[in-house]
Design a protein around this motif. Structure first.
Motif, PDB file in Angstrom:
ATOM      1  N   UNK A 189     -56.770 -72.414   9.375  1.00 25.43           N
ATOM      2  CA  UNK A 189     -56.388 -71.003   9.533  1.00 25.43           C
ATOM      3  C   UNK A 189     -55.435 -70.761  10.704  1.00 25.43           C
ATOM      4  N   UNK A 190     -55.557 -71.565  11.768  1.00 27.57           N
ATOM      5  CA  UNK A 190     -54.680 -71.361  12.926  1.00 27.57           C
ATOM      6  C   UNK A 190     -53.240 -71.767  12.634  1.00 27.57           C
ATOM      7  N   UNK A 191     -53.012 -72.411  11.488  1.00 28.08           N
ATOM      8  CA  UNK A 191     -51.652 -72.806  11.119  1.00 28.08           C
ATOM      9  C   UNK A 191     -50.958 -71.743  10.272  1.00 28.08           C
ATOM     10  N   UNK A 192     -51.649 -70.623  10.038  1.00 24.29           N
ATOM     11  CA  UNK A 192     -51.104 -69.554   9.190  1.00 24.29           C
ATOM     12  C   UNK A 192     -50.660 -68.385  10.056  1.00 24.29           C
ATOM     13  N   UNK A 193     -49.443 -67.916   9.841  1.00 31.12           N
ATOM     14  CA  UNK A 193     -48.905 -66.739  10.529  1.00 31.12           C
ATOM     15  C   UNK A 193     -48.578 -65.690   9.484  1.00 31.12           C
ATOM     16  N   UNK A 194     -49.214 -64.526   9.595  1.00 27.73           N
ATOM     17  CA  UNK A 194     -48.989 -63.412   8.671  1.00 27.73           C
ATOM     18  C   UNK A 194     -48.355 -62.262   9.445  1.00 27.73           C
ATOM     19  N   UNK A 195     -47.124 -61.918   9.112  1.00 30.75           N
ATOM     20  CA  UNK A 195     -46.418 -60.842   9.802  1.00 30.75           C
ATOM     21  C   UNK A 195     -46.289 -59.638   8.886  1.00 30.75           C
ATOM     22  N   UNK A 196     -46.784 -58.498   9.361  1.00 26.66           N
ATOM     23  CA  UNK A 196     -46.734 -57.249   8.599  1.00 26.66           C
ATOM     24  C   UNK A 196     -46.127 -56.168   9.488  1.00 26.66           C
ATOM     25  N   UNK A 197     -46.038 -54.939   8.952  1.00 28.12           N
ATOM     26  CA  UNK A 197     -45.420 -53.881   9.753  1.00 28.12           C
ATOM     27  C   UNK A 197     -46.431 -52.956  10.415  1.00 28.12           C
ATOM     28  N   UNK A 198     -47.708 -53.161  10.135  1.00 28.89           N
ATOM     29  CA  UNK A 198     -48.754 -52.489  10.909  1.00 28.89           C
ATOM     30  C   UNK A 198     -49.903 -53.469  11.104  1.00 28.89           C
ATOM     31  N   UNK A 199     -50.583 -53.317  12.202  1.00 28.00           N
ATOM     32  CA  UNK A 199     -51.743 -54.167  12.480  1.00 28.00           C
ATOM     33  C   UNK A 199     -52.824 -53.942  11.422  1.00 28.00           C
ATOM     34  N   UNK A 200     -52.947 -52.686  11.002  1.00 28.47           N
ATOM     35  CA  UNK A 200     -53.970 -52.338  10.017  1.00 28.47           C
ATOM     36  C   UNK A 200     -53.764 -53.101   8.711  1.00 28.47           C
ATOM     37  N   UNK A 201     -52.502 -53.221   8.271  1.00 30.37           N
ATOM     38  CA  UNK A 201     -52.201 -53.930   7.023  1.00 30.37           C
ATOM     39  C   UNK A 201     -52.644 -55.389   7.119  1.00 30.37           C
TER      40      UNK A 201
END
Length: 689
Positions: A51-63
């Protein structure tokens, strides 16, 4: 194990199971974009990816949090270790670790817009720039121009020319303010939102070892809403992923509508230039809308200049054609919209009805008639939670405790104390970082200065929970709070209680400060789903939402597309995408209003034409109606009729018993009509006697 084939359609399955190499997922409106990302997260962990190798970038923290929660529910375990959040929060995390490489300390403060504007005002005053010139742009205008320049990566001159050409006469002065603003931030260990991204890019370009470390750390990168990224965000993904990295970008070029924030559709259109081996997957099966609404929406994109070809198709069966209603005026439009709301409220709850518009002022006639009929509504927009004055006051105390070098926090905290002016605050600030004799002497004379000094001088205070710290702050602040906001402090008191509630979910002050500065209002307020009200919203605010019934008003020239957007091809294309976004919010009913006349500020009506986007539409994808002079709505049917002179077929519109034939040519508009009501309506356009 997750049953992917059962839970996903064919395109979603392909997106979820394509793990290696760059992937671009073109996710049409309502096509299950979030579901696809969630299942891919769960599938990666199911495949034993760290899991530490996964980066998920979104436009809100909530998403990001919701996606991680849903992924955890799929695999039956809490997802821990995944780095999920916004570009800005990710940049903040990395810079906190390596800020020293750029000449900052790790305790730098993040400025919100209000803070930046205050610095700009202070610079103008200290450098005596156009002191007596009342026409000089205000601090918020200057900040907006600077931010536009940086996000679009254009010159300040071009930024001013695009939106405020009348301010070009002040170009040299604004450039001076910008240079001093940049210098001020560095001297006081401050970064604004834009700095977070550009400083991270500078760090990664400057230190190959840090970039290599991050590439090794993050083996799988996923970016949501890729069409909303700006140029620097696109370059950051390119840096982090490398040419052939495991990068999945999910977005829809047809929903890129935030260029005013610096977002560029080029990032998604040019994705293959950054990642040559990209696999493109299109999600076209729509789970939201009926097929007639999708046919109408697909038609909007037919004339788009540059796009990924796609054609949405519905999972739902049936559905009625979208309606275009021509009203006599924008004022009668307001009444008819409310009539339609009342009519449809027999079939849909008010919470499932929305009225959308291009600009906020366009809803005023609708609001007037809603008030007259006693129908509850909410209009979305306004001041963000953390930008409210009394909230900023409390946050200033916390910033001062966290980073005593933050001069803006000193000014905001001490400015309300009687007989403590700017010069005294400046001396206190200097004294705090030298021998402290001046500030200690002042503390002996002033009890409130003493309390605040003891607060920021307490080395152990940072270690306490944010709730405990805020409790101590409020004991000092509340007397001033009641005095400053005397007229409405009971109402504002709820905001202070909300701060405490938010803070209760945090254990560290720096994390709380970063989040409350980086996140917007909607992440802090939950709306009661049982409360019944009609939604009024700009289309920009409505993106990502859906309603059973959507009405779009003022679909006429110069209002939609806006007059400003028609001055450049890129602007017109974004307006087309904005219309597409508006229409795809509708699940079952789509109704568009085109007033025949608009009112001037003096109340005089003037004729207008339907929006370019309406005129481009094929009559087969919508039902047409018009308002007659009795206020009744009549249906218009379309027939094909051959012109005897040209031999061409054109639309034959029938208004009740009257008829009108329009033949549009390059230099003329021939009109044939019969029927009294039609003749009156034509007179508004063509001055026919």
């Amino acid at each position: 194990m997750i049953d992917l084939e059962k839970d996903l359609n064919e395109a979603q399955y392909e997106a979820v199971t394509t793990i290696y190499g760059p992937v671009l997922v073109i996710a049409g409106a309502g096509s299950g974009k979030t579901r696809t990302i969630v299942y891919r997260l769960a599938h990666l962990i199911d495949l034993k990816a760290n899991p530490t190798s996964i980066l998920l970038l979104t436009f809100t923290k909530k998403a990001a949090q919701e996606m991680l929660l849903r992924a955890g529910q799929l695999i039956g375990a809490k997802v821990e270790g995944v780095s999920g959040g916004t570009f800005h929060s990710f940049a903040n995390t990395i810079l906190r670790r390596f800020a020293g490489e750029l000449g900052y300390s790790r305790e730098f403060t993040i400025l919100d817009q209000g803070d930046s504007e205050d610095i700009i005002k202070q610079i103008r005053e200290s450098h005596k720039i156009r002191e007596k010139d009342k026409s000089f742009p205000k601090k918020n205008t200057i900040f907006s121009l600077i931010s536009r320049m940086r996000n679009k990566e254009i010159s300040l001159e071009d930024a001013i020319s695009m939106t405020s050409p009348h301010l070009l006469m002040y170009l040299d002065d604004i450039e001076k303010i910008y240079k001093e603003y940049t210098k001020f931030k560095k001297e006081h260990n401050l970064m604004d939102y834009d700095d977070l991204l550009f400083n991270l890019e500078e760090l990664l370009n400057m230190r190959q070892d840090i970039l290599d470390f991050l590439r090794i750390r993050y083996q799988f990168i996923m970016v949501d809403e890729y069409q909303d990224t700006n140029l620097v965000q696109g370059r950051l993904i390119s840096l982090l992923g490398g040419v052939d990295g495991n990068v999945m970008a999910v977005g829809d070029d047809a929903q890129s509508i935030y260029s005013f924030r610096g977002a560029t559709v080029r990032n998604i259109l040019d994705f293959q230039k950054y990642f040559p081996e990209t696999k493109i997957i299109k999600l076209e099966q729509n789970y939201r809308s009926t097929q007639p609404i999708l046919d109408f929406s697909n038609e909007i994109l037919k004339n788009a200049e540059e796009k990924y070809e796609k054609k949405l198709f519905a999972t739902k069966k049936g559905g009625s054609l979208p309606q275009i209603i021509y009203t006599l005026s924008d004022q009668s439009q307001g009444a008819l919209v409310v009539d339609k709301i009342v009519e449809l409220s027999d079939y849909y709850p008010l919470s499932e009805i929305a009225v959308l518009f291009r600009a906020g002022y366009q809803s005023y006639p609708v609001e007037l008639h809603l008030n007259k009929r006693g129908i509850k509504y909410k209009k979305f927009g306004g001041i963000k939670f953390h930008e409210a004055a009394h909230i900023k006051d409390v946050i200033a105390y916390l910033k001062l405790i966290h980073n005593p070098a933050d001069i803006l926090a000193w000014q905001r905290v001490f400015n309300v104390i009687p007989k403590i002016g700017p010069k005294t605050i400046s001396k206190m600030y200097e004294s705090f970082f030298s021998d402290r004799k001046y500030i200690l002497r002042l503390a002996e004379q002033n009890e409130d200065v003493k309390k605040i000094f003891e607060l920021i001088n307490d080395a152990n205070l940072k270690k306490e929970s944010p709730v405990n710290i805020i409790d101590k702050v409020l004991k000092i602040y509340e007397p001033y709070f009641k005095e400053i906001y005397h007229d409405d402090y009971p109402k504002r008191q709820m905001g202070l209680e909300e701060v405490l509630q938010i803070a209760s979910g945090y254990s560290e002050l720096d994390t709380f400060l970063s989040d409350i500065t980086l996140e917007s209002t909607e992440n802090f307020y939950a709306h009661d789903p049982l409360e019944q009200y009609v939604t009024l919203s700009t289309i920009h605010s409505a993106k990502g939402l859906e309603w059973s019934v959507v009405m779009i008003i003022d679909m006429v020239e110069d209002r939609f597309p806006s007059r400003l957007s028609q001055q450049e091809p890129e602007g017109l294309e974004e307006e087309r995408r904005l219309f597409y976004v508006a229409c795809t919010r509708a699940k079952e009913r789509l109704i568009i209003f085109c007033p025949k006349t608009l009112s001037t500020k003096y109340g005089d009506p003037y004729p207008t034409r339907p929006s370019l986007f309406i005129e481009e539409m094929s009559p087969s994808v919508y039902e047409e109606l018009y308002e007659n002079y009795t206020g009744a709505i009549k249906r218009v049917t379309h027939q094909k009729k051959k012109n005897k002179e040209t031999g061409k077929w054109c639309n034959h519109k029938i208004f009740g018993k009257g008829k009108i034939l329009e033949e549009l040519g390059p230099d003329k508009l021939k009109v044939y009509f019969s029927g009294f009501g039609v003749k009156i309506m034509l007179r508004q356009y063509l001055d026919i006697e």
